[in-house]
Design a protein around this motif. Structure first.
Motif, PDB file in Angstrom:
ATOM      1  N   GLU A  71       0.825  -1.203   0.000  1.00 19.80           N
ATOM      2  CA  GLU A  71       0.000   0.000   0.000  1.00 19.80           C
ATOM      3  C   GLU A  71       0.863   1.259   0.000  1.00 19.80           C
ATOM      4  O   GLU A  71       2.082   1.198   0.135  1.00 19.80           O
ATOM      5  CB  GLU A  71      -0.952  -0.032   1.196  1.00 19.80           C
ATOM      6  CG  GLU A  71      -1.991  -1.132   1.067  1.00 19.80           C
ATOM      7  CD  GLU A  71      -2.993  -1.162   2.209  1.00 19.80           C
ATOM      8  OE1 GLU A  71      -3.085  -0.193   2.986  1.00 19.80           O
ATOM      9  OE2 GLU A  71      -3.697  -2.192   2.321  1.00 19.80           O
ATOM     10  N   ALA A  72       0.205   2.392  -0.102  1.00 21.50           N
ATOM     11  CA  ALA A  72       0.841   3.694  -0.296  1.00 21.50           C
ATOM     12  C   ALA A  72       1.943   3.994   0.718  1.00 21.50           C
ATOM     13  O   ALA A  72       1.775   3.776   1.919  1.00 21.50           O
ATOM     14  CB  ALA A  72      -0.208   4.789  -0.252  1.00 21.50           C
ATOM     15  N   TYR A  73       3.040   4.510   0.181  1.00 20.96           N
ATOM     16  CA  TYR A  73       4.161   5.008   0.974  1.00 20.96           C
ATOM     17  C   TYR A  73       4.808   6.134   0.176  1.00 20.96           C
ATOM     18  O   TYR A  73       4.541   6.282  -1.018  1.00 20.96           O
ATOM     19  CB  TYR A  73       5.148   3.881   1.315  1.00 20.96           C
ATOM     20  CG  TYR A  73       5.785   3.178   0.139  1.00 20.96           C
ATOM     21  CD1 TYR A  73       7.080   3.491  -0.260  1.00 20.96           C
ATOM     22  CD2 TYR A  73       5.109   2.177  -0.557  1.00 20.96           C
ATOM     23  CE1 TYR A  73       7.686   2.836  -1.329  1.00 20.96           C
ATOM     24  CE2 TYR A  73       5.697   1.513  -1.626  1.00 20.96           C
ATOM     25  CZ  TYR A  73       6.985   1.850  -1.998  1.00 20.96           C
ATOM     26  OH  TYR A  73       7.583   1.200  -3.068  1.00 20.96           O
ATOM     27  N   PRO A  74       5.645   6.972   0.817  1.00 16.81           N
ATOM     28  CA  PRO A  74       6.183   8.141   0.109  1.00 16.81           C
ATOM     29  C   PRO A  74       6.952   7.764  -1.157  1.00 16.81           C
ATOM     30  O   PRO A  74       7.763   6.842  -1.166  1.00 16.81           O
ATOM     31  CB  PRO A  74       7.112   8.787   1.141  1.00 16.81           C
ATOM     32  CG  PRO A  74       6.548   8.364   2.460  1.00 16.81           C
ATOM     33  CD  PRO A  74       6.036   6.952   2.229  1.00 16.81           C
ATOM     34  N   ASP A  75       6.663   8.497  -2.211  1.00 14.83           N
ATOM     35  CA  ASP A  75       7.346   8.329  -3.495  1.00 14.83           C
ATOM     36  C   ASP A  75       8.712   9.000  -3.391  1.00 14.83           C
ATOM     37  O   ASP A  75       8.803  10.227  -3.266  1.00 14.83           O
ATOM     38  CB  ASP A  75       6.501   8.975  -4.594  1.00 14.83           C
ATOM     39  CG  ASP A  75       7.094   8.872  -5.985  1.00 14.83           C
ATOM     40  OD1 ASP A  75       8.316   8.638  -6.111  1.00 14.83           O
ATOM     41  OD2 ASP A  75       6.337   9.065  -6.953  1.00 14.83           O
ATOM     42  N   HIS A  76       9.762   8.206  -3.433  1.00 19.87           N
ATOM     43  CA  HIS A  76      11.119   8.727  -3.245  1.00 19.87           C
ATOM     44  C   HIS A  76      11.554   9.690  -4.352  1.00 19.87           C
ATOM     45  O   HIS A  76      12.427  10.521  -4.140  1.00 19.87           O
ATOM     46  CB  HIS A  76      12.123   7.578  -3.127  1.00 19.87           C
ATOM     47  CG  HIS A  76      12.206   6.732  -4.362  1.00 19.87           C
ATOM     48  ND1 HIS A  76      11.381   5.645  -4.572  1.00 19.87           N
ATOM     49  CD2 HIS A  76      12.989   6.823  -5.456  1.00 19.87           C
ATOM     50  CE1 HIS A  76      11.658   5.111  -5.740  1.00 19.87           C
ATOM     51  NE2 HIS A  76      12.634   5.811  -6.302  1.00 19.87           N
ATOM     52  N   THR A  77      10.933   9.614  -5.520  1.00 19.64           N
ATOM     53  CA  THR A  77      11.358  10.475  -6.633  1.00 19.64           C
ATOM     54  C   THR A  77      11.056  11.949  -6.365  1.00 19.64           C
ATOM     55  O   THR A  77      11.698  12.821  -6.945  1.00 19.64           O
ATOM     56  CB  THR A  77      10.710  10.039  -7.962  1.00 19.64           C
ATOM     57  OG1 THR A  77       9.289  10.193  -7.881  1.00 19.64           O
ATOM     58  CG2 THR A  77      11.058   8.592  -8.296  1.00 19.64           C
ATOM     59  N   GLN A  78      10.116  12.236  -5.473  1.00 20.62           N
ATOM     60  CA  GLN A  78       9.779  13.631  -5.168  1.00 20.62           C
ATOM     61  C   GLN A  78      10.915  14.364  -4.459  1.00 20.62           C
ATOM     62  O   GLN A  78      10.967  15.595  -4.469  1.00 20.62           O
ATOM     63  CB  GLN A  78       8.499  13.704  -4.342  1.00 20.62           C
ATOM     64  CG  GLN A  78       8.632  13.134  -2.922  1.00 20.62           C
ATOM     65  CD  GLN A  78       7.307  12.973  -2.242  1.00 20.62           C
ATOM     66  OE1 GLN A  78       6.503  13.905  -2.204  1.00 20.62           O
ATOM     67  NE2 GLN A  78       7.051  11.787  -1.712  1.00 20.62           N
ATOM     68  N   PHE A  79      11.838  13.621  -3.848  1.00 22.65           N
ATOM     69  CA  PHE A  79      12.939  14.214  -3.091  1.00 22.65           C
ATOM     70  C   PHE A  79      14.233  14.316  -3.890  1.00 22.65           C
ATOM     71  O   PHE A  79      15.208  14.879  -3.419  1.00 22.65           O
ATOM     72  CB  PHE A  79      13.210  13.412  -1.819  1.00 22.65           C
ATOM     73  CG  PHE A  79      11.986  13.135  -0.999  1.00 22.65           C
ATOM     74  CD1 PHE A  79      11.162  14.178  -0.562  1.00 22.65           C
ATOM     75  CD2 PHE A  79      11.623  11.839  -0.678  1.00 22.65           C
ATOM     76  CE1 PHE A  79      10.026  13.924   0.186  1.00 22.65           C
ATOM     77  CE2 PHE A  79      10.491  11.580   0.078  1.00 22.65           C
ATOM     78  CZ  PHE A  79       9.688  12.624   0.506  1.00 22.65           C
ATOM     79  N   LYS A  89       8.635  21.437  -3.215  1.00 24.77           N
ATOM     80  CA  LYS A  89       7.745  21.781  -2.107  1.00 24.77           C
ATOM     81  C   LYS A  89       7.474  20.603  -1.187  1.00 24.77           C
ATOM     82  O   LYS A  89       6.806  20.744  -0.164  1.00 24.77           O
ATOM     83  CB  LYS A  89       6.426  22.331  -2.646  1.00 24.77           C
ATOM     84  CG  LYS A  89       6.587  23.648  -3.386  1.00 24.77           C
ATOM     85  CD  LYS A  89       5.267  24.142  -3.899  1.00 24.77           C
ATOM     86  CE  LYS A  89       5.473  25.461  -4.649  1.00 24.77           C
ATOM     87  NZ  LYS A  89       4.227  25.948  -5.240  1.00 24.77           N
ATOM     88  N   SER A  90       7.983  19.444  -1.540  1.00 30.12           N
ATOM     89  CA  SER A  90       7.775  18.244  -0.744  1.00 30.12           C
ATOM     90  C   SER A  90       9.005  17.986   0.119  1.00 30.12           C
ATOM     91  O   SER A  90      10.131  18.294  -0.271  1.00 30.12           O
ATOM     92  CB  SER A  90       7.527  17.050  -1.668  1.00 30.12           C
ATOM     93  OG  SER A  90       7.117  15.951  -0.922  1.00 30.12           O
ATOM     94  N   SER A  91       8.796  17.412   1.282  1.00 33.86           N
ATOM     95  CA  SER A  91       9.922  17.079   2.158  1.00 33.86           C
ATOM     96  C   SER A  91       9.676  15.719   2.796  1.00 33.86           C
ATOM     97  O   SER A  91       8.522  15.285   2.912  1.00 33.86           O
ATOM     98  CB  SER A  91      10.083  18.138   3.247  1.00 33.86           C
ATOM     99  OG  SER A  91       9.019  18.048   4.187  1.00 33.86           O
ATOM    100  N   PRO A  92      10.739  15.060   3.256  1.00 32.60           N
ATOM    101  CA  PRO A  92      10.543  13.761   3.925  1.00 32.60           C
ATOM    102  C   PRO A  92       9.621  13.855   5.144  1.00 32.60           C
ATOM    103  O   PRO A  92       8.921  12.907   5.462  1.00 32.60           O
ATOM    104  CB  PRO A  92      11.960  13.351   4.318  1.00 32.60           C
ATOM    105  CG  PRO A  92      12.836  14.034   3.308  1.00 32.60           C
ATOM    106  CD  PRO A  92      12.156  15.357   3.047  1.00 32.60           C
ATOM    107  N   ASP A  93       9.611  15.012   5.811  1.00 35.49           N
ATOM    108  CA  ASP A  93       8.730  15.198   6.964  1.00 35.49           C
ATOM    109  C   ASP A  93       7.272  15.403   6.565  1.00 35.49           C
ATOM    110  O   ASP A  93       6.369  15.156   7.353  1.00 35.49           O
ATOM    111  CB  ASP A  93       9.174  16.410   7.790  1.00 35.49           C
ATOM    112  CG  ASP A  93      10.532  16.200   8.436  1.00 35.49           C
ATOM    113  OD1 ASP A  93      10.944  15.032   8.603  1.00 35.49           O
ATOM    114  OD2 ASP A  93      11.185  17.211   8.761  1.00 35.49           O
ATOM    115  N   ASN A  94       7.089  15.899   5.338  1.00 34.48           N
ATOM    116  CA  ASN A  94       5.745  16.176   4.854  1.00 34.48           C
ATOM    117  C   ASN A  94       5.656  15.852   3.358  1.00 34.48           C
ATOM    118  O   ASN A  94       5.541  16.741   2.528  1.00 34.48           O
ATOM    119  CB  ASN A  94       5.385  17.643   5.115  1.00 34.48           C
ATOM    120  CG  ASN A  94       3.930  17.929   4.840  1.00 34.48           C
ATOM    121  OD1 ASN A  94       3.090  17.026   4.832  1.00 34.48           O
ATOM    122  ND2 ASN A  94       3.613  19.184   4.578  1.00 34.48           N
ATOM    123  N   PRO A  95       5.710  14.550   3.017  1.00 38.23           N
ATOM    124  CA  PRO A  95       5.677  14.175   1.597  1.00 38.23           C
ATOM    125  C   PRO A  95       4.313  14.470   0.984  1.00 38.23           C
ATOM    126  O   PRO A  95       3.282  14.292   1.614  1.00 38.23           O
ATOM    127  CB  PRO A  95       5.967  12.678   1.618  1.00 38.23           C
ATOM    128  CG  PRO A  95       5.596  12.220   2.982  1.00 38.23           C
ATOM    129  CD  PRO A  95       5.776  13.397   3.901  1.00 38.23           C
TER     130      PRO A  95
END
Length: 156
Positions: A71-79, A89-95
């Motif tokens: 199931e859903a988890y943070p998409d690492h490509t955004q970082f 505008k995305s951060s590991p604390d607030n993906p």
């Protein structure tokens, strides 16, 4: 359990790419539409069935079947600033963006073309046949999923 249709451009990632992964499992990343993201985050669940749909190519349509295995988890490509999916505008604390993992189940021997899907009187609710509802992740009602699956298997 729910059913879904995930669109992909085959020159970027195809049903064959999924089938050829070492464990036939891959994360579904790069979703950058909020409604599609919300489906991934809030509705796509472990065990859900997924049609793989090739889009933005010569022959568009349903090409195979997969299953959600994570199931859903943070998409690492955004970082990753080097990624085309980077979001400053995305951060590991607030993906802002999520992904799921899917596993290959089946490649149909023949594509079920969009033109044919649109001509089916039994198919009225899926976003593919509605103007302005063409998200990269879309739910598929159980009855329509079963009908499309039977047509995919007939064509194969």
């Amino acid at each position: 359990m729910q059913n879904w249709l995930f669109k992909t451009e085959p020159d970027a990632f195809s049903i064959d790419d999924l089938a050829n992964m070492s464990n036939q499992t891959e994360h579904w990343d790069g979703i950058r539409n909020y409604q599609a993201r919300n489906f991934l985050r809030d509705n796509v669940k472990l065990g859900d069935q997924v049609f793989i749909y090739h889009s933005s190519c010569k022959d568009v349509g349903i090409v195979g079947l997969a299953q959600v295995v994570k199931e859903a988890y943070p998409d690492h490509t955004q970082f990753d600033p080097e990624s085309k999916y980077y979001d400053p505008k995305s951060s590991p604390d607030n993906p802002r963006w999520v992904m799921v993992d899917i596993q290959f189940k089946q490649k149909f021997s023949k594509l079920l073309p969009l033109k044919v899907i649109k001509s089916m009187p039994e198919i009225t609710e899926i976003g593919l046949v509605k103007k302005g509802h063409r998200l990269s992740i879309m739910p598929v009602q159980q009855s329509e999923f079963e009908y499309l699956l039977s047509r995919c298997k007939e064509a194969s």
